[in-house]
Structures are given as C-alpha cells and as structure tokens.
Design a protein around this motif. Structure first.
Motif, PDB file in Angstrom:
ATOM      1  N   TYR A 115      11.890 -69.483  -8.372  1.00 47.15           N
ATOM      2  CA  TYR A 115      12.382 -68.181  -9.021  1.00 47.15           C
ATOM      3  C   TYR A 115      10.961 -67.803  -9.610  1.00 47.15           C
ATOM      4  N   LEU A 116      10.328 -66.566  -9.261  1.00 46.41           N
ATOM      5  CA  LEU A 116       9.284 -66.239 -10.296  1.00 46.41           C
ATOM      6  C   LEU A 116       9.571 -64.968 -10.897  1.00 46.41           C
ATOM      7  N   TYR A 117       9.254 -64.951 -12.358  1.00 50.78           N
ATOM      8  CA  TYR A 117       9.615 -63.580 -13.131  1.00 50.78           C
ATOM      9  C   TYR A 117       8.426 -62.887 -13.500  1.00 50.78           C
ATOM     10  N   LYS A 118       8.792 -61.666 -13.590  1.00 51.90           N
ATOM     11  CA  LYS A 118       7.636 -60.881 -14.102  1.00 51.90           C
ATOM     12  C   LYS A 118       8.410 -60.147 -15.473  1.00 51.90           C
ATOM     13  N   LEU A 119       8.004 -60.596 -16.613  1.00 51.78           N
ATOM     14  CA  LEU A 119       8.906 -60.117 -17.736  1.00 51.78           C
ATOM     15  C   LEU A 119       7.938 -58.899 -18.594  1.00 51.78           C
ATOM     16  N   TYR A 125       3.248 -60.791 -18.254  1.00 56.68           N
ATOM     17  CA  TYR A 125       4.124 -61.849 -18.710  1.00 56.68           C
ATOM     18  C   TYR A 125       4.768 -62.597 -17.566  1.00 56.68           C
ATOM     19  N   TYR A 126       4.942 -63.781 -17.472  1.00 58.26           N
ATOM     20  CA  TYR A 126       5.470 -64.331 -16.541  1.00 58.26           C
ATOM     21  C   TYR A 126       6.356 -65.412 -16.896  1.00 58.26           C
ATOM     22  N   GLY A 127       7.160 -65.870 -15.739  1.00 62.09           N
ATOM     23  CA  GLY A 127       8.318 -67.143 -15.882  1.00 62.09           C
ATOM     24  C   GLY A 127       8.302 -67.574 -14.538  1.00 62.09           C
ATOM     25  N   ILE A 128       8.660 -69.046 -14.630  1.00 66.50           N
ATOM     26  CA  ILE A 128       9.036 -69.613 -13.239  1.00 66.50           C
ATOM     27  C   ILE A 128      10.210 -70.668 -13.766  1.00 66.50           C
ATOM     28  N   ARG A 129      10.976 -70.720 -12.689  1.00 67.38           N
ATOM     29  CA  ARG A 129      12.256 -71.633 -12.646  1.00 67.38           C
ATOM     30  C   ARG A 129      12.484 -72.183 -11.327  1.00 67.38           C
ATOM     31  N   VAL A 130      12.844 -73.407 -10.997  1.00 68.78           N
ATOM     32  CA  VAL A 130      12.913 -73.953  -9.662  1.00 68.78           C
ATOM     33  C   VAL A 130      14.260 -74.802  -9.783  1.00 68.78           C
ATOM     34  N   VAL A 131      15.069 -74.563  -8.631  1.00 65.98           N
ATOM     35  CA  VAL A 131      16.071 -75.149  -8.365  1.00 65.98           C
ATOM     36  C   VAL A 131      16.184 -76.173  -7.297  1.00 65.98           C
ATOM     37  N   ARG A 132      16.752 -77.333  -7.493  1.00 70.46           N
ATOM     38  CA  ARG A 132      16.773 -78.334  -6.613  1.00 70.46           C
ATOM     39  C   ARG A 132      17.841 -78.334  -5.810  1.00 70.46           C
ATOM     40  N   ARG A 133      18.255 -78.460  -4.539  1.00 72.90           N
ATOM     41  CA  ARG A 133      19.555 -78.318  -4.105  1.00 72.90           C
ATOM     42  C   ARG A 133      19.367 -79.569  -3.272  1.00 72.90           C
ATOM     43  N   CYS A 134      20.608 -80.489  -3.360  1.00 71.37           N
ATOM     44  CA  CYS A 134      20.943 -81.749  -2.698  1.00 71.37           C
ATOM     45  C   CYS A 134      22.249 -81.541  -1.630  1.00 71.37           C
TER      46      CYS A 134
END
Length: 325
Positions: A261-265, A163-172
């Motif tokens: 950010y890559l998640y293994k759940l 089981y996987y997940g992904i979250r991406v953050v944008r920095r300005c």
C-alpha cells in the motif's frame, strides 16, 4: 484486505493516539472537541469522528462519538450531507459521522463542527495527487540471515512539496491435507529494517549515539521529498524472509504473498503522523531527560487532525523463491 478497511485502520490509528489534553498553562482547561477526518481520493465514504477531550485535571475516559453535533462539510465550497452511524457495521465503525461521495485530487475539504457546551472547531485540507509509482520489485538479500527486500521505484515532482507513506501486508495461506483439506488465511503488517534506507533512518545526535528508538507507529513508514526533490528514487526496505513450506510428513503447506500500500499524504496528515512517531520514539523524554513532545493538530479551537490522502495498492505478489538469485 479491502481498501475501505485500510481507511478505517488509519482512522483507528489517529483516534487512539490522543485522549487527554495536557496544558501546563491552564490545568483546568475546558473540554474541547476532538476531530479526526481523513478524506481519501477515489473512495466513496469519508469518516468523521468526534469526541470530547478529557483535561488532565479531570478523571474519566475518552468517550467516542458526539451524536448531536452540528457538522458542516464542504468540498470545493459545496456542502455535503453528513450522516450519523450508531452501531458498528461491516463497513462503518460505531458512533461516527460519515459523508458519501467520491472526491478527486486537488479537491479542498473544509469541516466545521459544534456541540453543546464546547467551542466550535474548524479545519481544512486538500487531497493530494496519486503516488508516482513506477514499479515494485521483491528480491532476496543475502546477509547473515536471508532477508526479503522490497524495492519501490517512484518519480518525485520537482514543483511541489510531497509526502509519502508505505505499508506492506503479508498473507499466509495454510492448507492442511491430513484429513479433510482445511485452509486458513492470516494477515500481518510487516515491520521493516530501515537502517539501509536514508529516507527512513532518522537517528541523529543523541538518538544515534545512544541507539534510541526509530520506530514507525503501526508499521506505516512515512517520508517527505526534502532530500530527493524532483528525482527518481528507489526506496529499499528489508524484512525477515519466510519461505513457502510444504511438510514432508502430511503434505500441509504454508504459502506467502504480499500486498504493498503506497500513500500520498497531505502536509497536515504527514505532520500528524510524524508527531505520533516523534512522541513514540522520545525515549529521553519518557525518562525525564528531554522535553515532552506533543501531537500535531490543525483543528482550530480543538484537537485532532483533518488530512487528505490517496492510496495506491498492488495486487498480491507471490513470494520469492530461494531458487532465484
């Protein structure tokens, strides 16, 4: 954005999503312990958040924290010291318990909790392996509007359910040179368009026919390996494109970069997050045209979830230039 803050963000997500217990078979149900814990491999602090549920027949708000609870926290059968934190600090939220120590994949975590006047609860999880990442790329995708596309290549394990997940953050980073140089930094979670990604596009039946919601809570995009068991796969996600910009008037500029950010759940954490998405996207249920969905829980005699994870993060990735084809 440090990884410890990301862990607290996950805890806040879980803690805020359940405050009332609704049982049609027992409208006067007793209060129960609400337990949330997300042990994360290779992190040195594990948070444990306890509260009392609020039955639907009672009035009141969810009170965070049970300061005098009894907690038994074991890793591979070995009991660990549990500490209470009353006031918020730079590294811990207020009114929570925590455990110090680093854990590894395949470690088994068991938690038991008790408090005066409430049934004792218990739960367990096993920490998953790391995300099987091969590479992360970014490119521009030419459509009616130019899109920024993330391509995440990973190799699934054929021998396990993953089981996987992904979250991406944008920095300005904003720099003004009108007077004295001033720099401001802002961070934002990215909301993706998932219509082109079959692992994340979950509309079917009535949801597809009536174009109902397919949102992911807090922009954490999750999926299982059911469709790709044992295969190498390229996850494709796109979002709007923000080009770096320099003002022709005063020389101030905006420069963007991205962290993935890559998640293994664990299965428990995946099931809980999926149930949160299902509740949020249950448009027909909200209008009384379908059954009301409930949150997943693996806490025996209580409410909440204990689920493990492991997080892999990239370095900050520079923005893609429009000069690149």
């Amino acid at each position: 954005m440090k990884i410890k803050n990301l862990t607290f963000w996950m805890m806040a997500l879980m803690f805020s999503s359940c405050s009332y217990e609704f049982e049609l078979n027992d409208i006067n149900a007793r209060e129960k312990i609400v337990l949330y814990c997300m042990p994360c491999a290779d992190k040195d602090t594990t948070l444990i958040q306890l509260s009392r549920s609020v039955p639907v027949s009672n009035k009141g708000e969810l009170q965070k924290g049970i300061p005098d609870a009894g907690i038994n926290f074991t890793v591979n059968g070995k009991e660990q010291p549990v500490y209470w934190n009353e006031n918020a600090t730079s590294s811990l939220p207020a009114r929570c318990y925590y455990v110090l120590g680093r854990y590894n994949e395949a470690d088994k975590v068991d938690i038991k909790a008790s408090a005066d006047g409430l049934p004792s609860v218990s739960s367990e999880t096993v920490l998953p392996s790391s995300f099987p990442l091969k590479k992360v790329d970014m490119k521009l995708k030419r459509e009616i509007d130019t899109k920024l596309q993330f391509l995440v290549t990973f190799q699934d394990n054929a021998d396990t359910e993953d089981y996987y997940g992904i979250r991406v953050v944008r920095r300005c980073i904003y720099t003004s040179t009108s007077d004295n140089e001033v720099t401001d930094i802002e961070y934002h979670d990215i909301e993706f368009e998932v219509g082109d990604e079959p692992l994340l596009y979950n509309k079917s039946g009535l949801n597809s026919a009536f174009d109902l919601s397919n949102d992911f809570y807090q922009n954490l995009y999750i999926w299982s390996d059911e469709r790709i068991r044992g295969k190498e796969y390229i996850l494709r996600l796109k979002t709007y494109y923000s080009p770096d910009y320099v003002s022709m008037w005063d020389g101030s500029n905006y420069k963007y970069s991205y962290k993935v950010y890559l998640y293994k759940l664990s299965r428990e954490l995946f099931c809980y997050l999926k149930s949160v998405n299902d509740v949020k996207n249950n448009d027909l249920g909200h209008k009384g045209l379908a059954p009301i969905r409930s949150h997943y829980s693996n806490v025996e005699n209580g409410i909440g979830v204990v689920g493990g994870c492991q997080i892999t993060e990239t370095e900050w990735m520079d923005n893609v230039s429009t000069d690149i084809n």
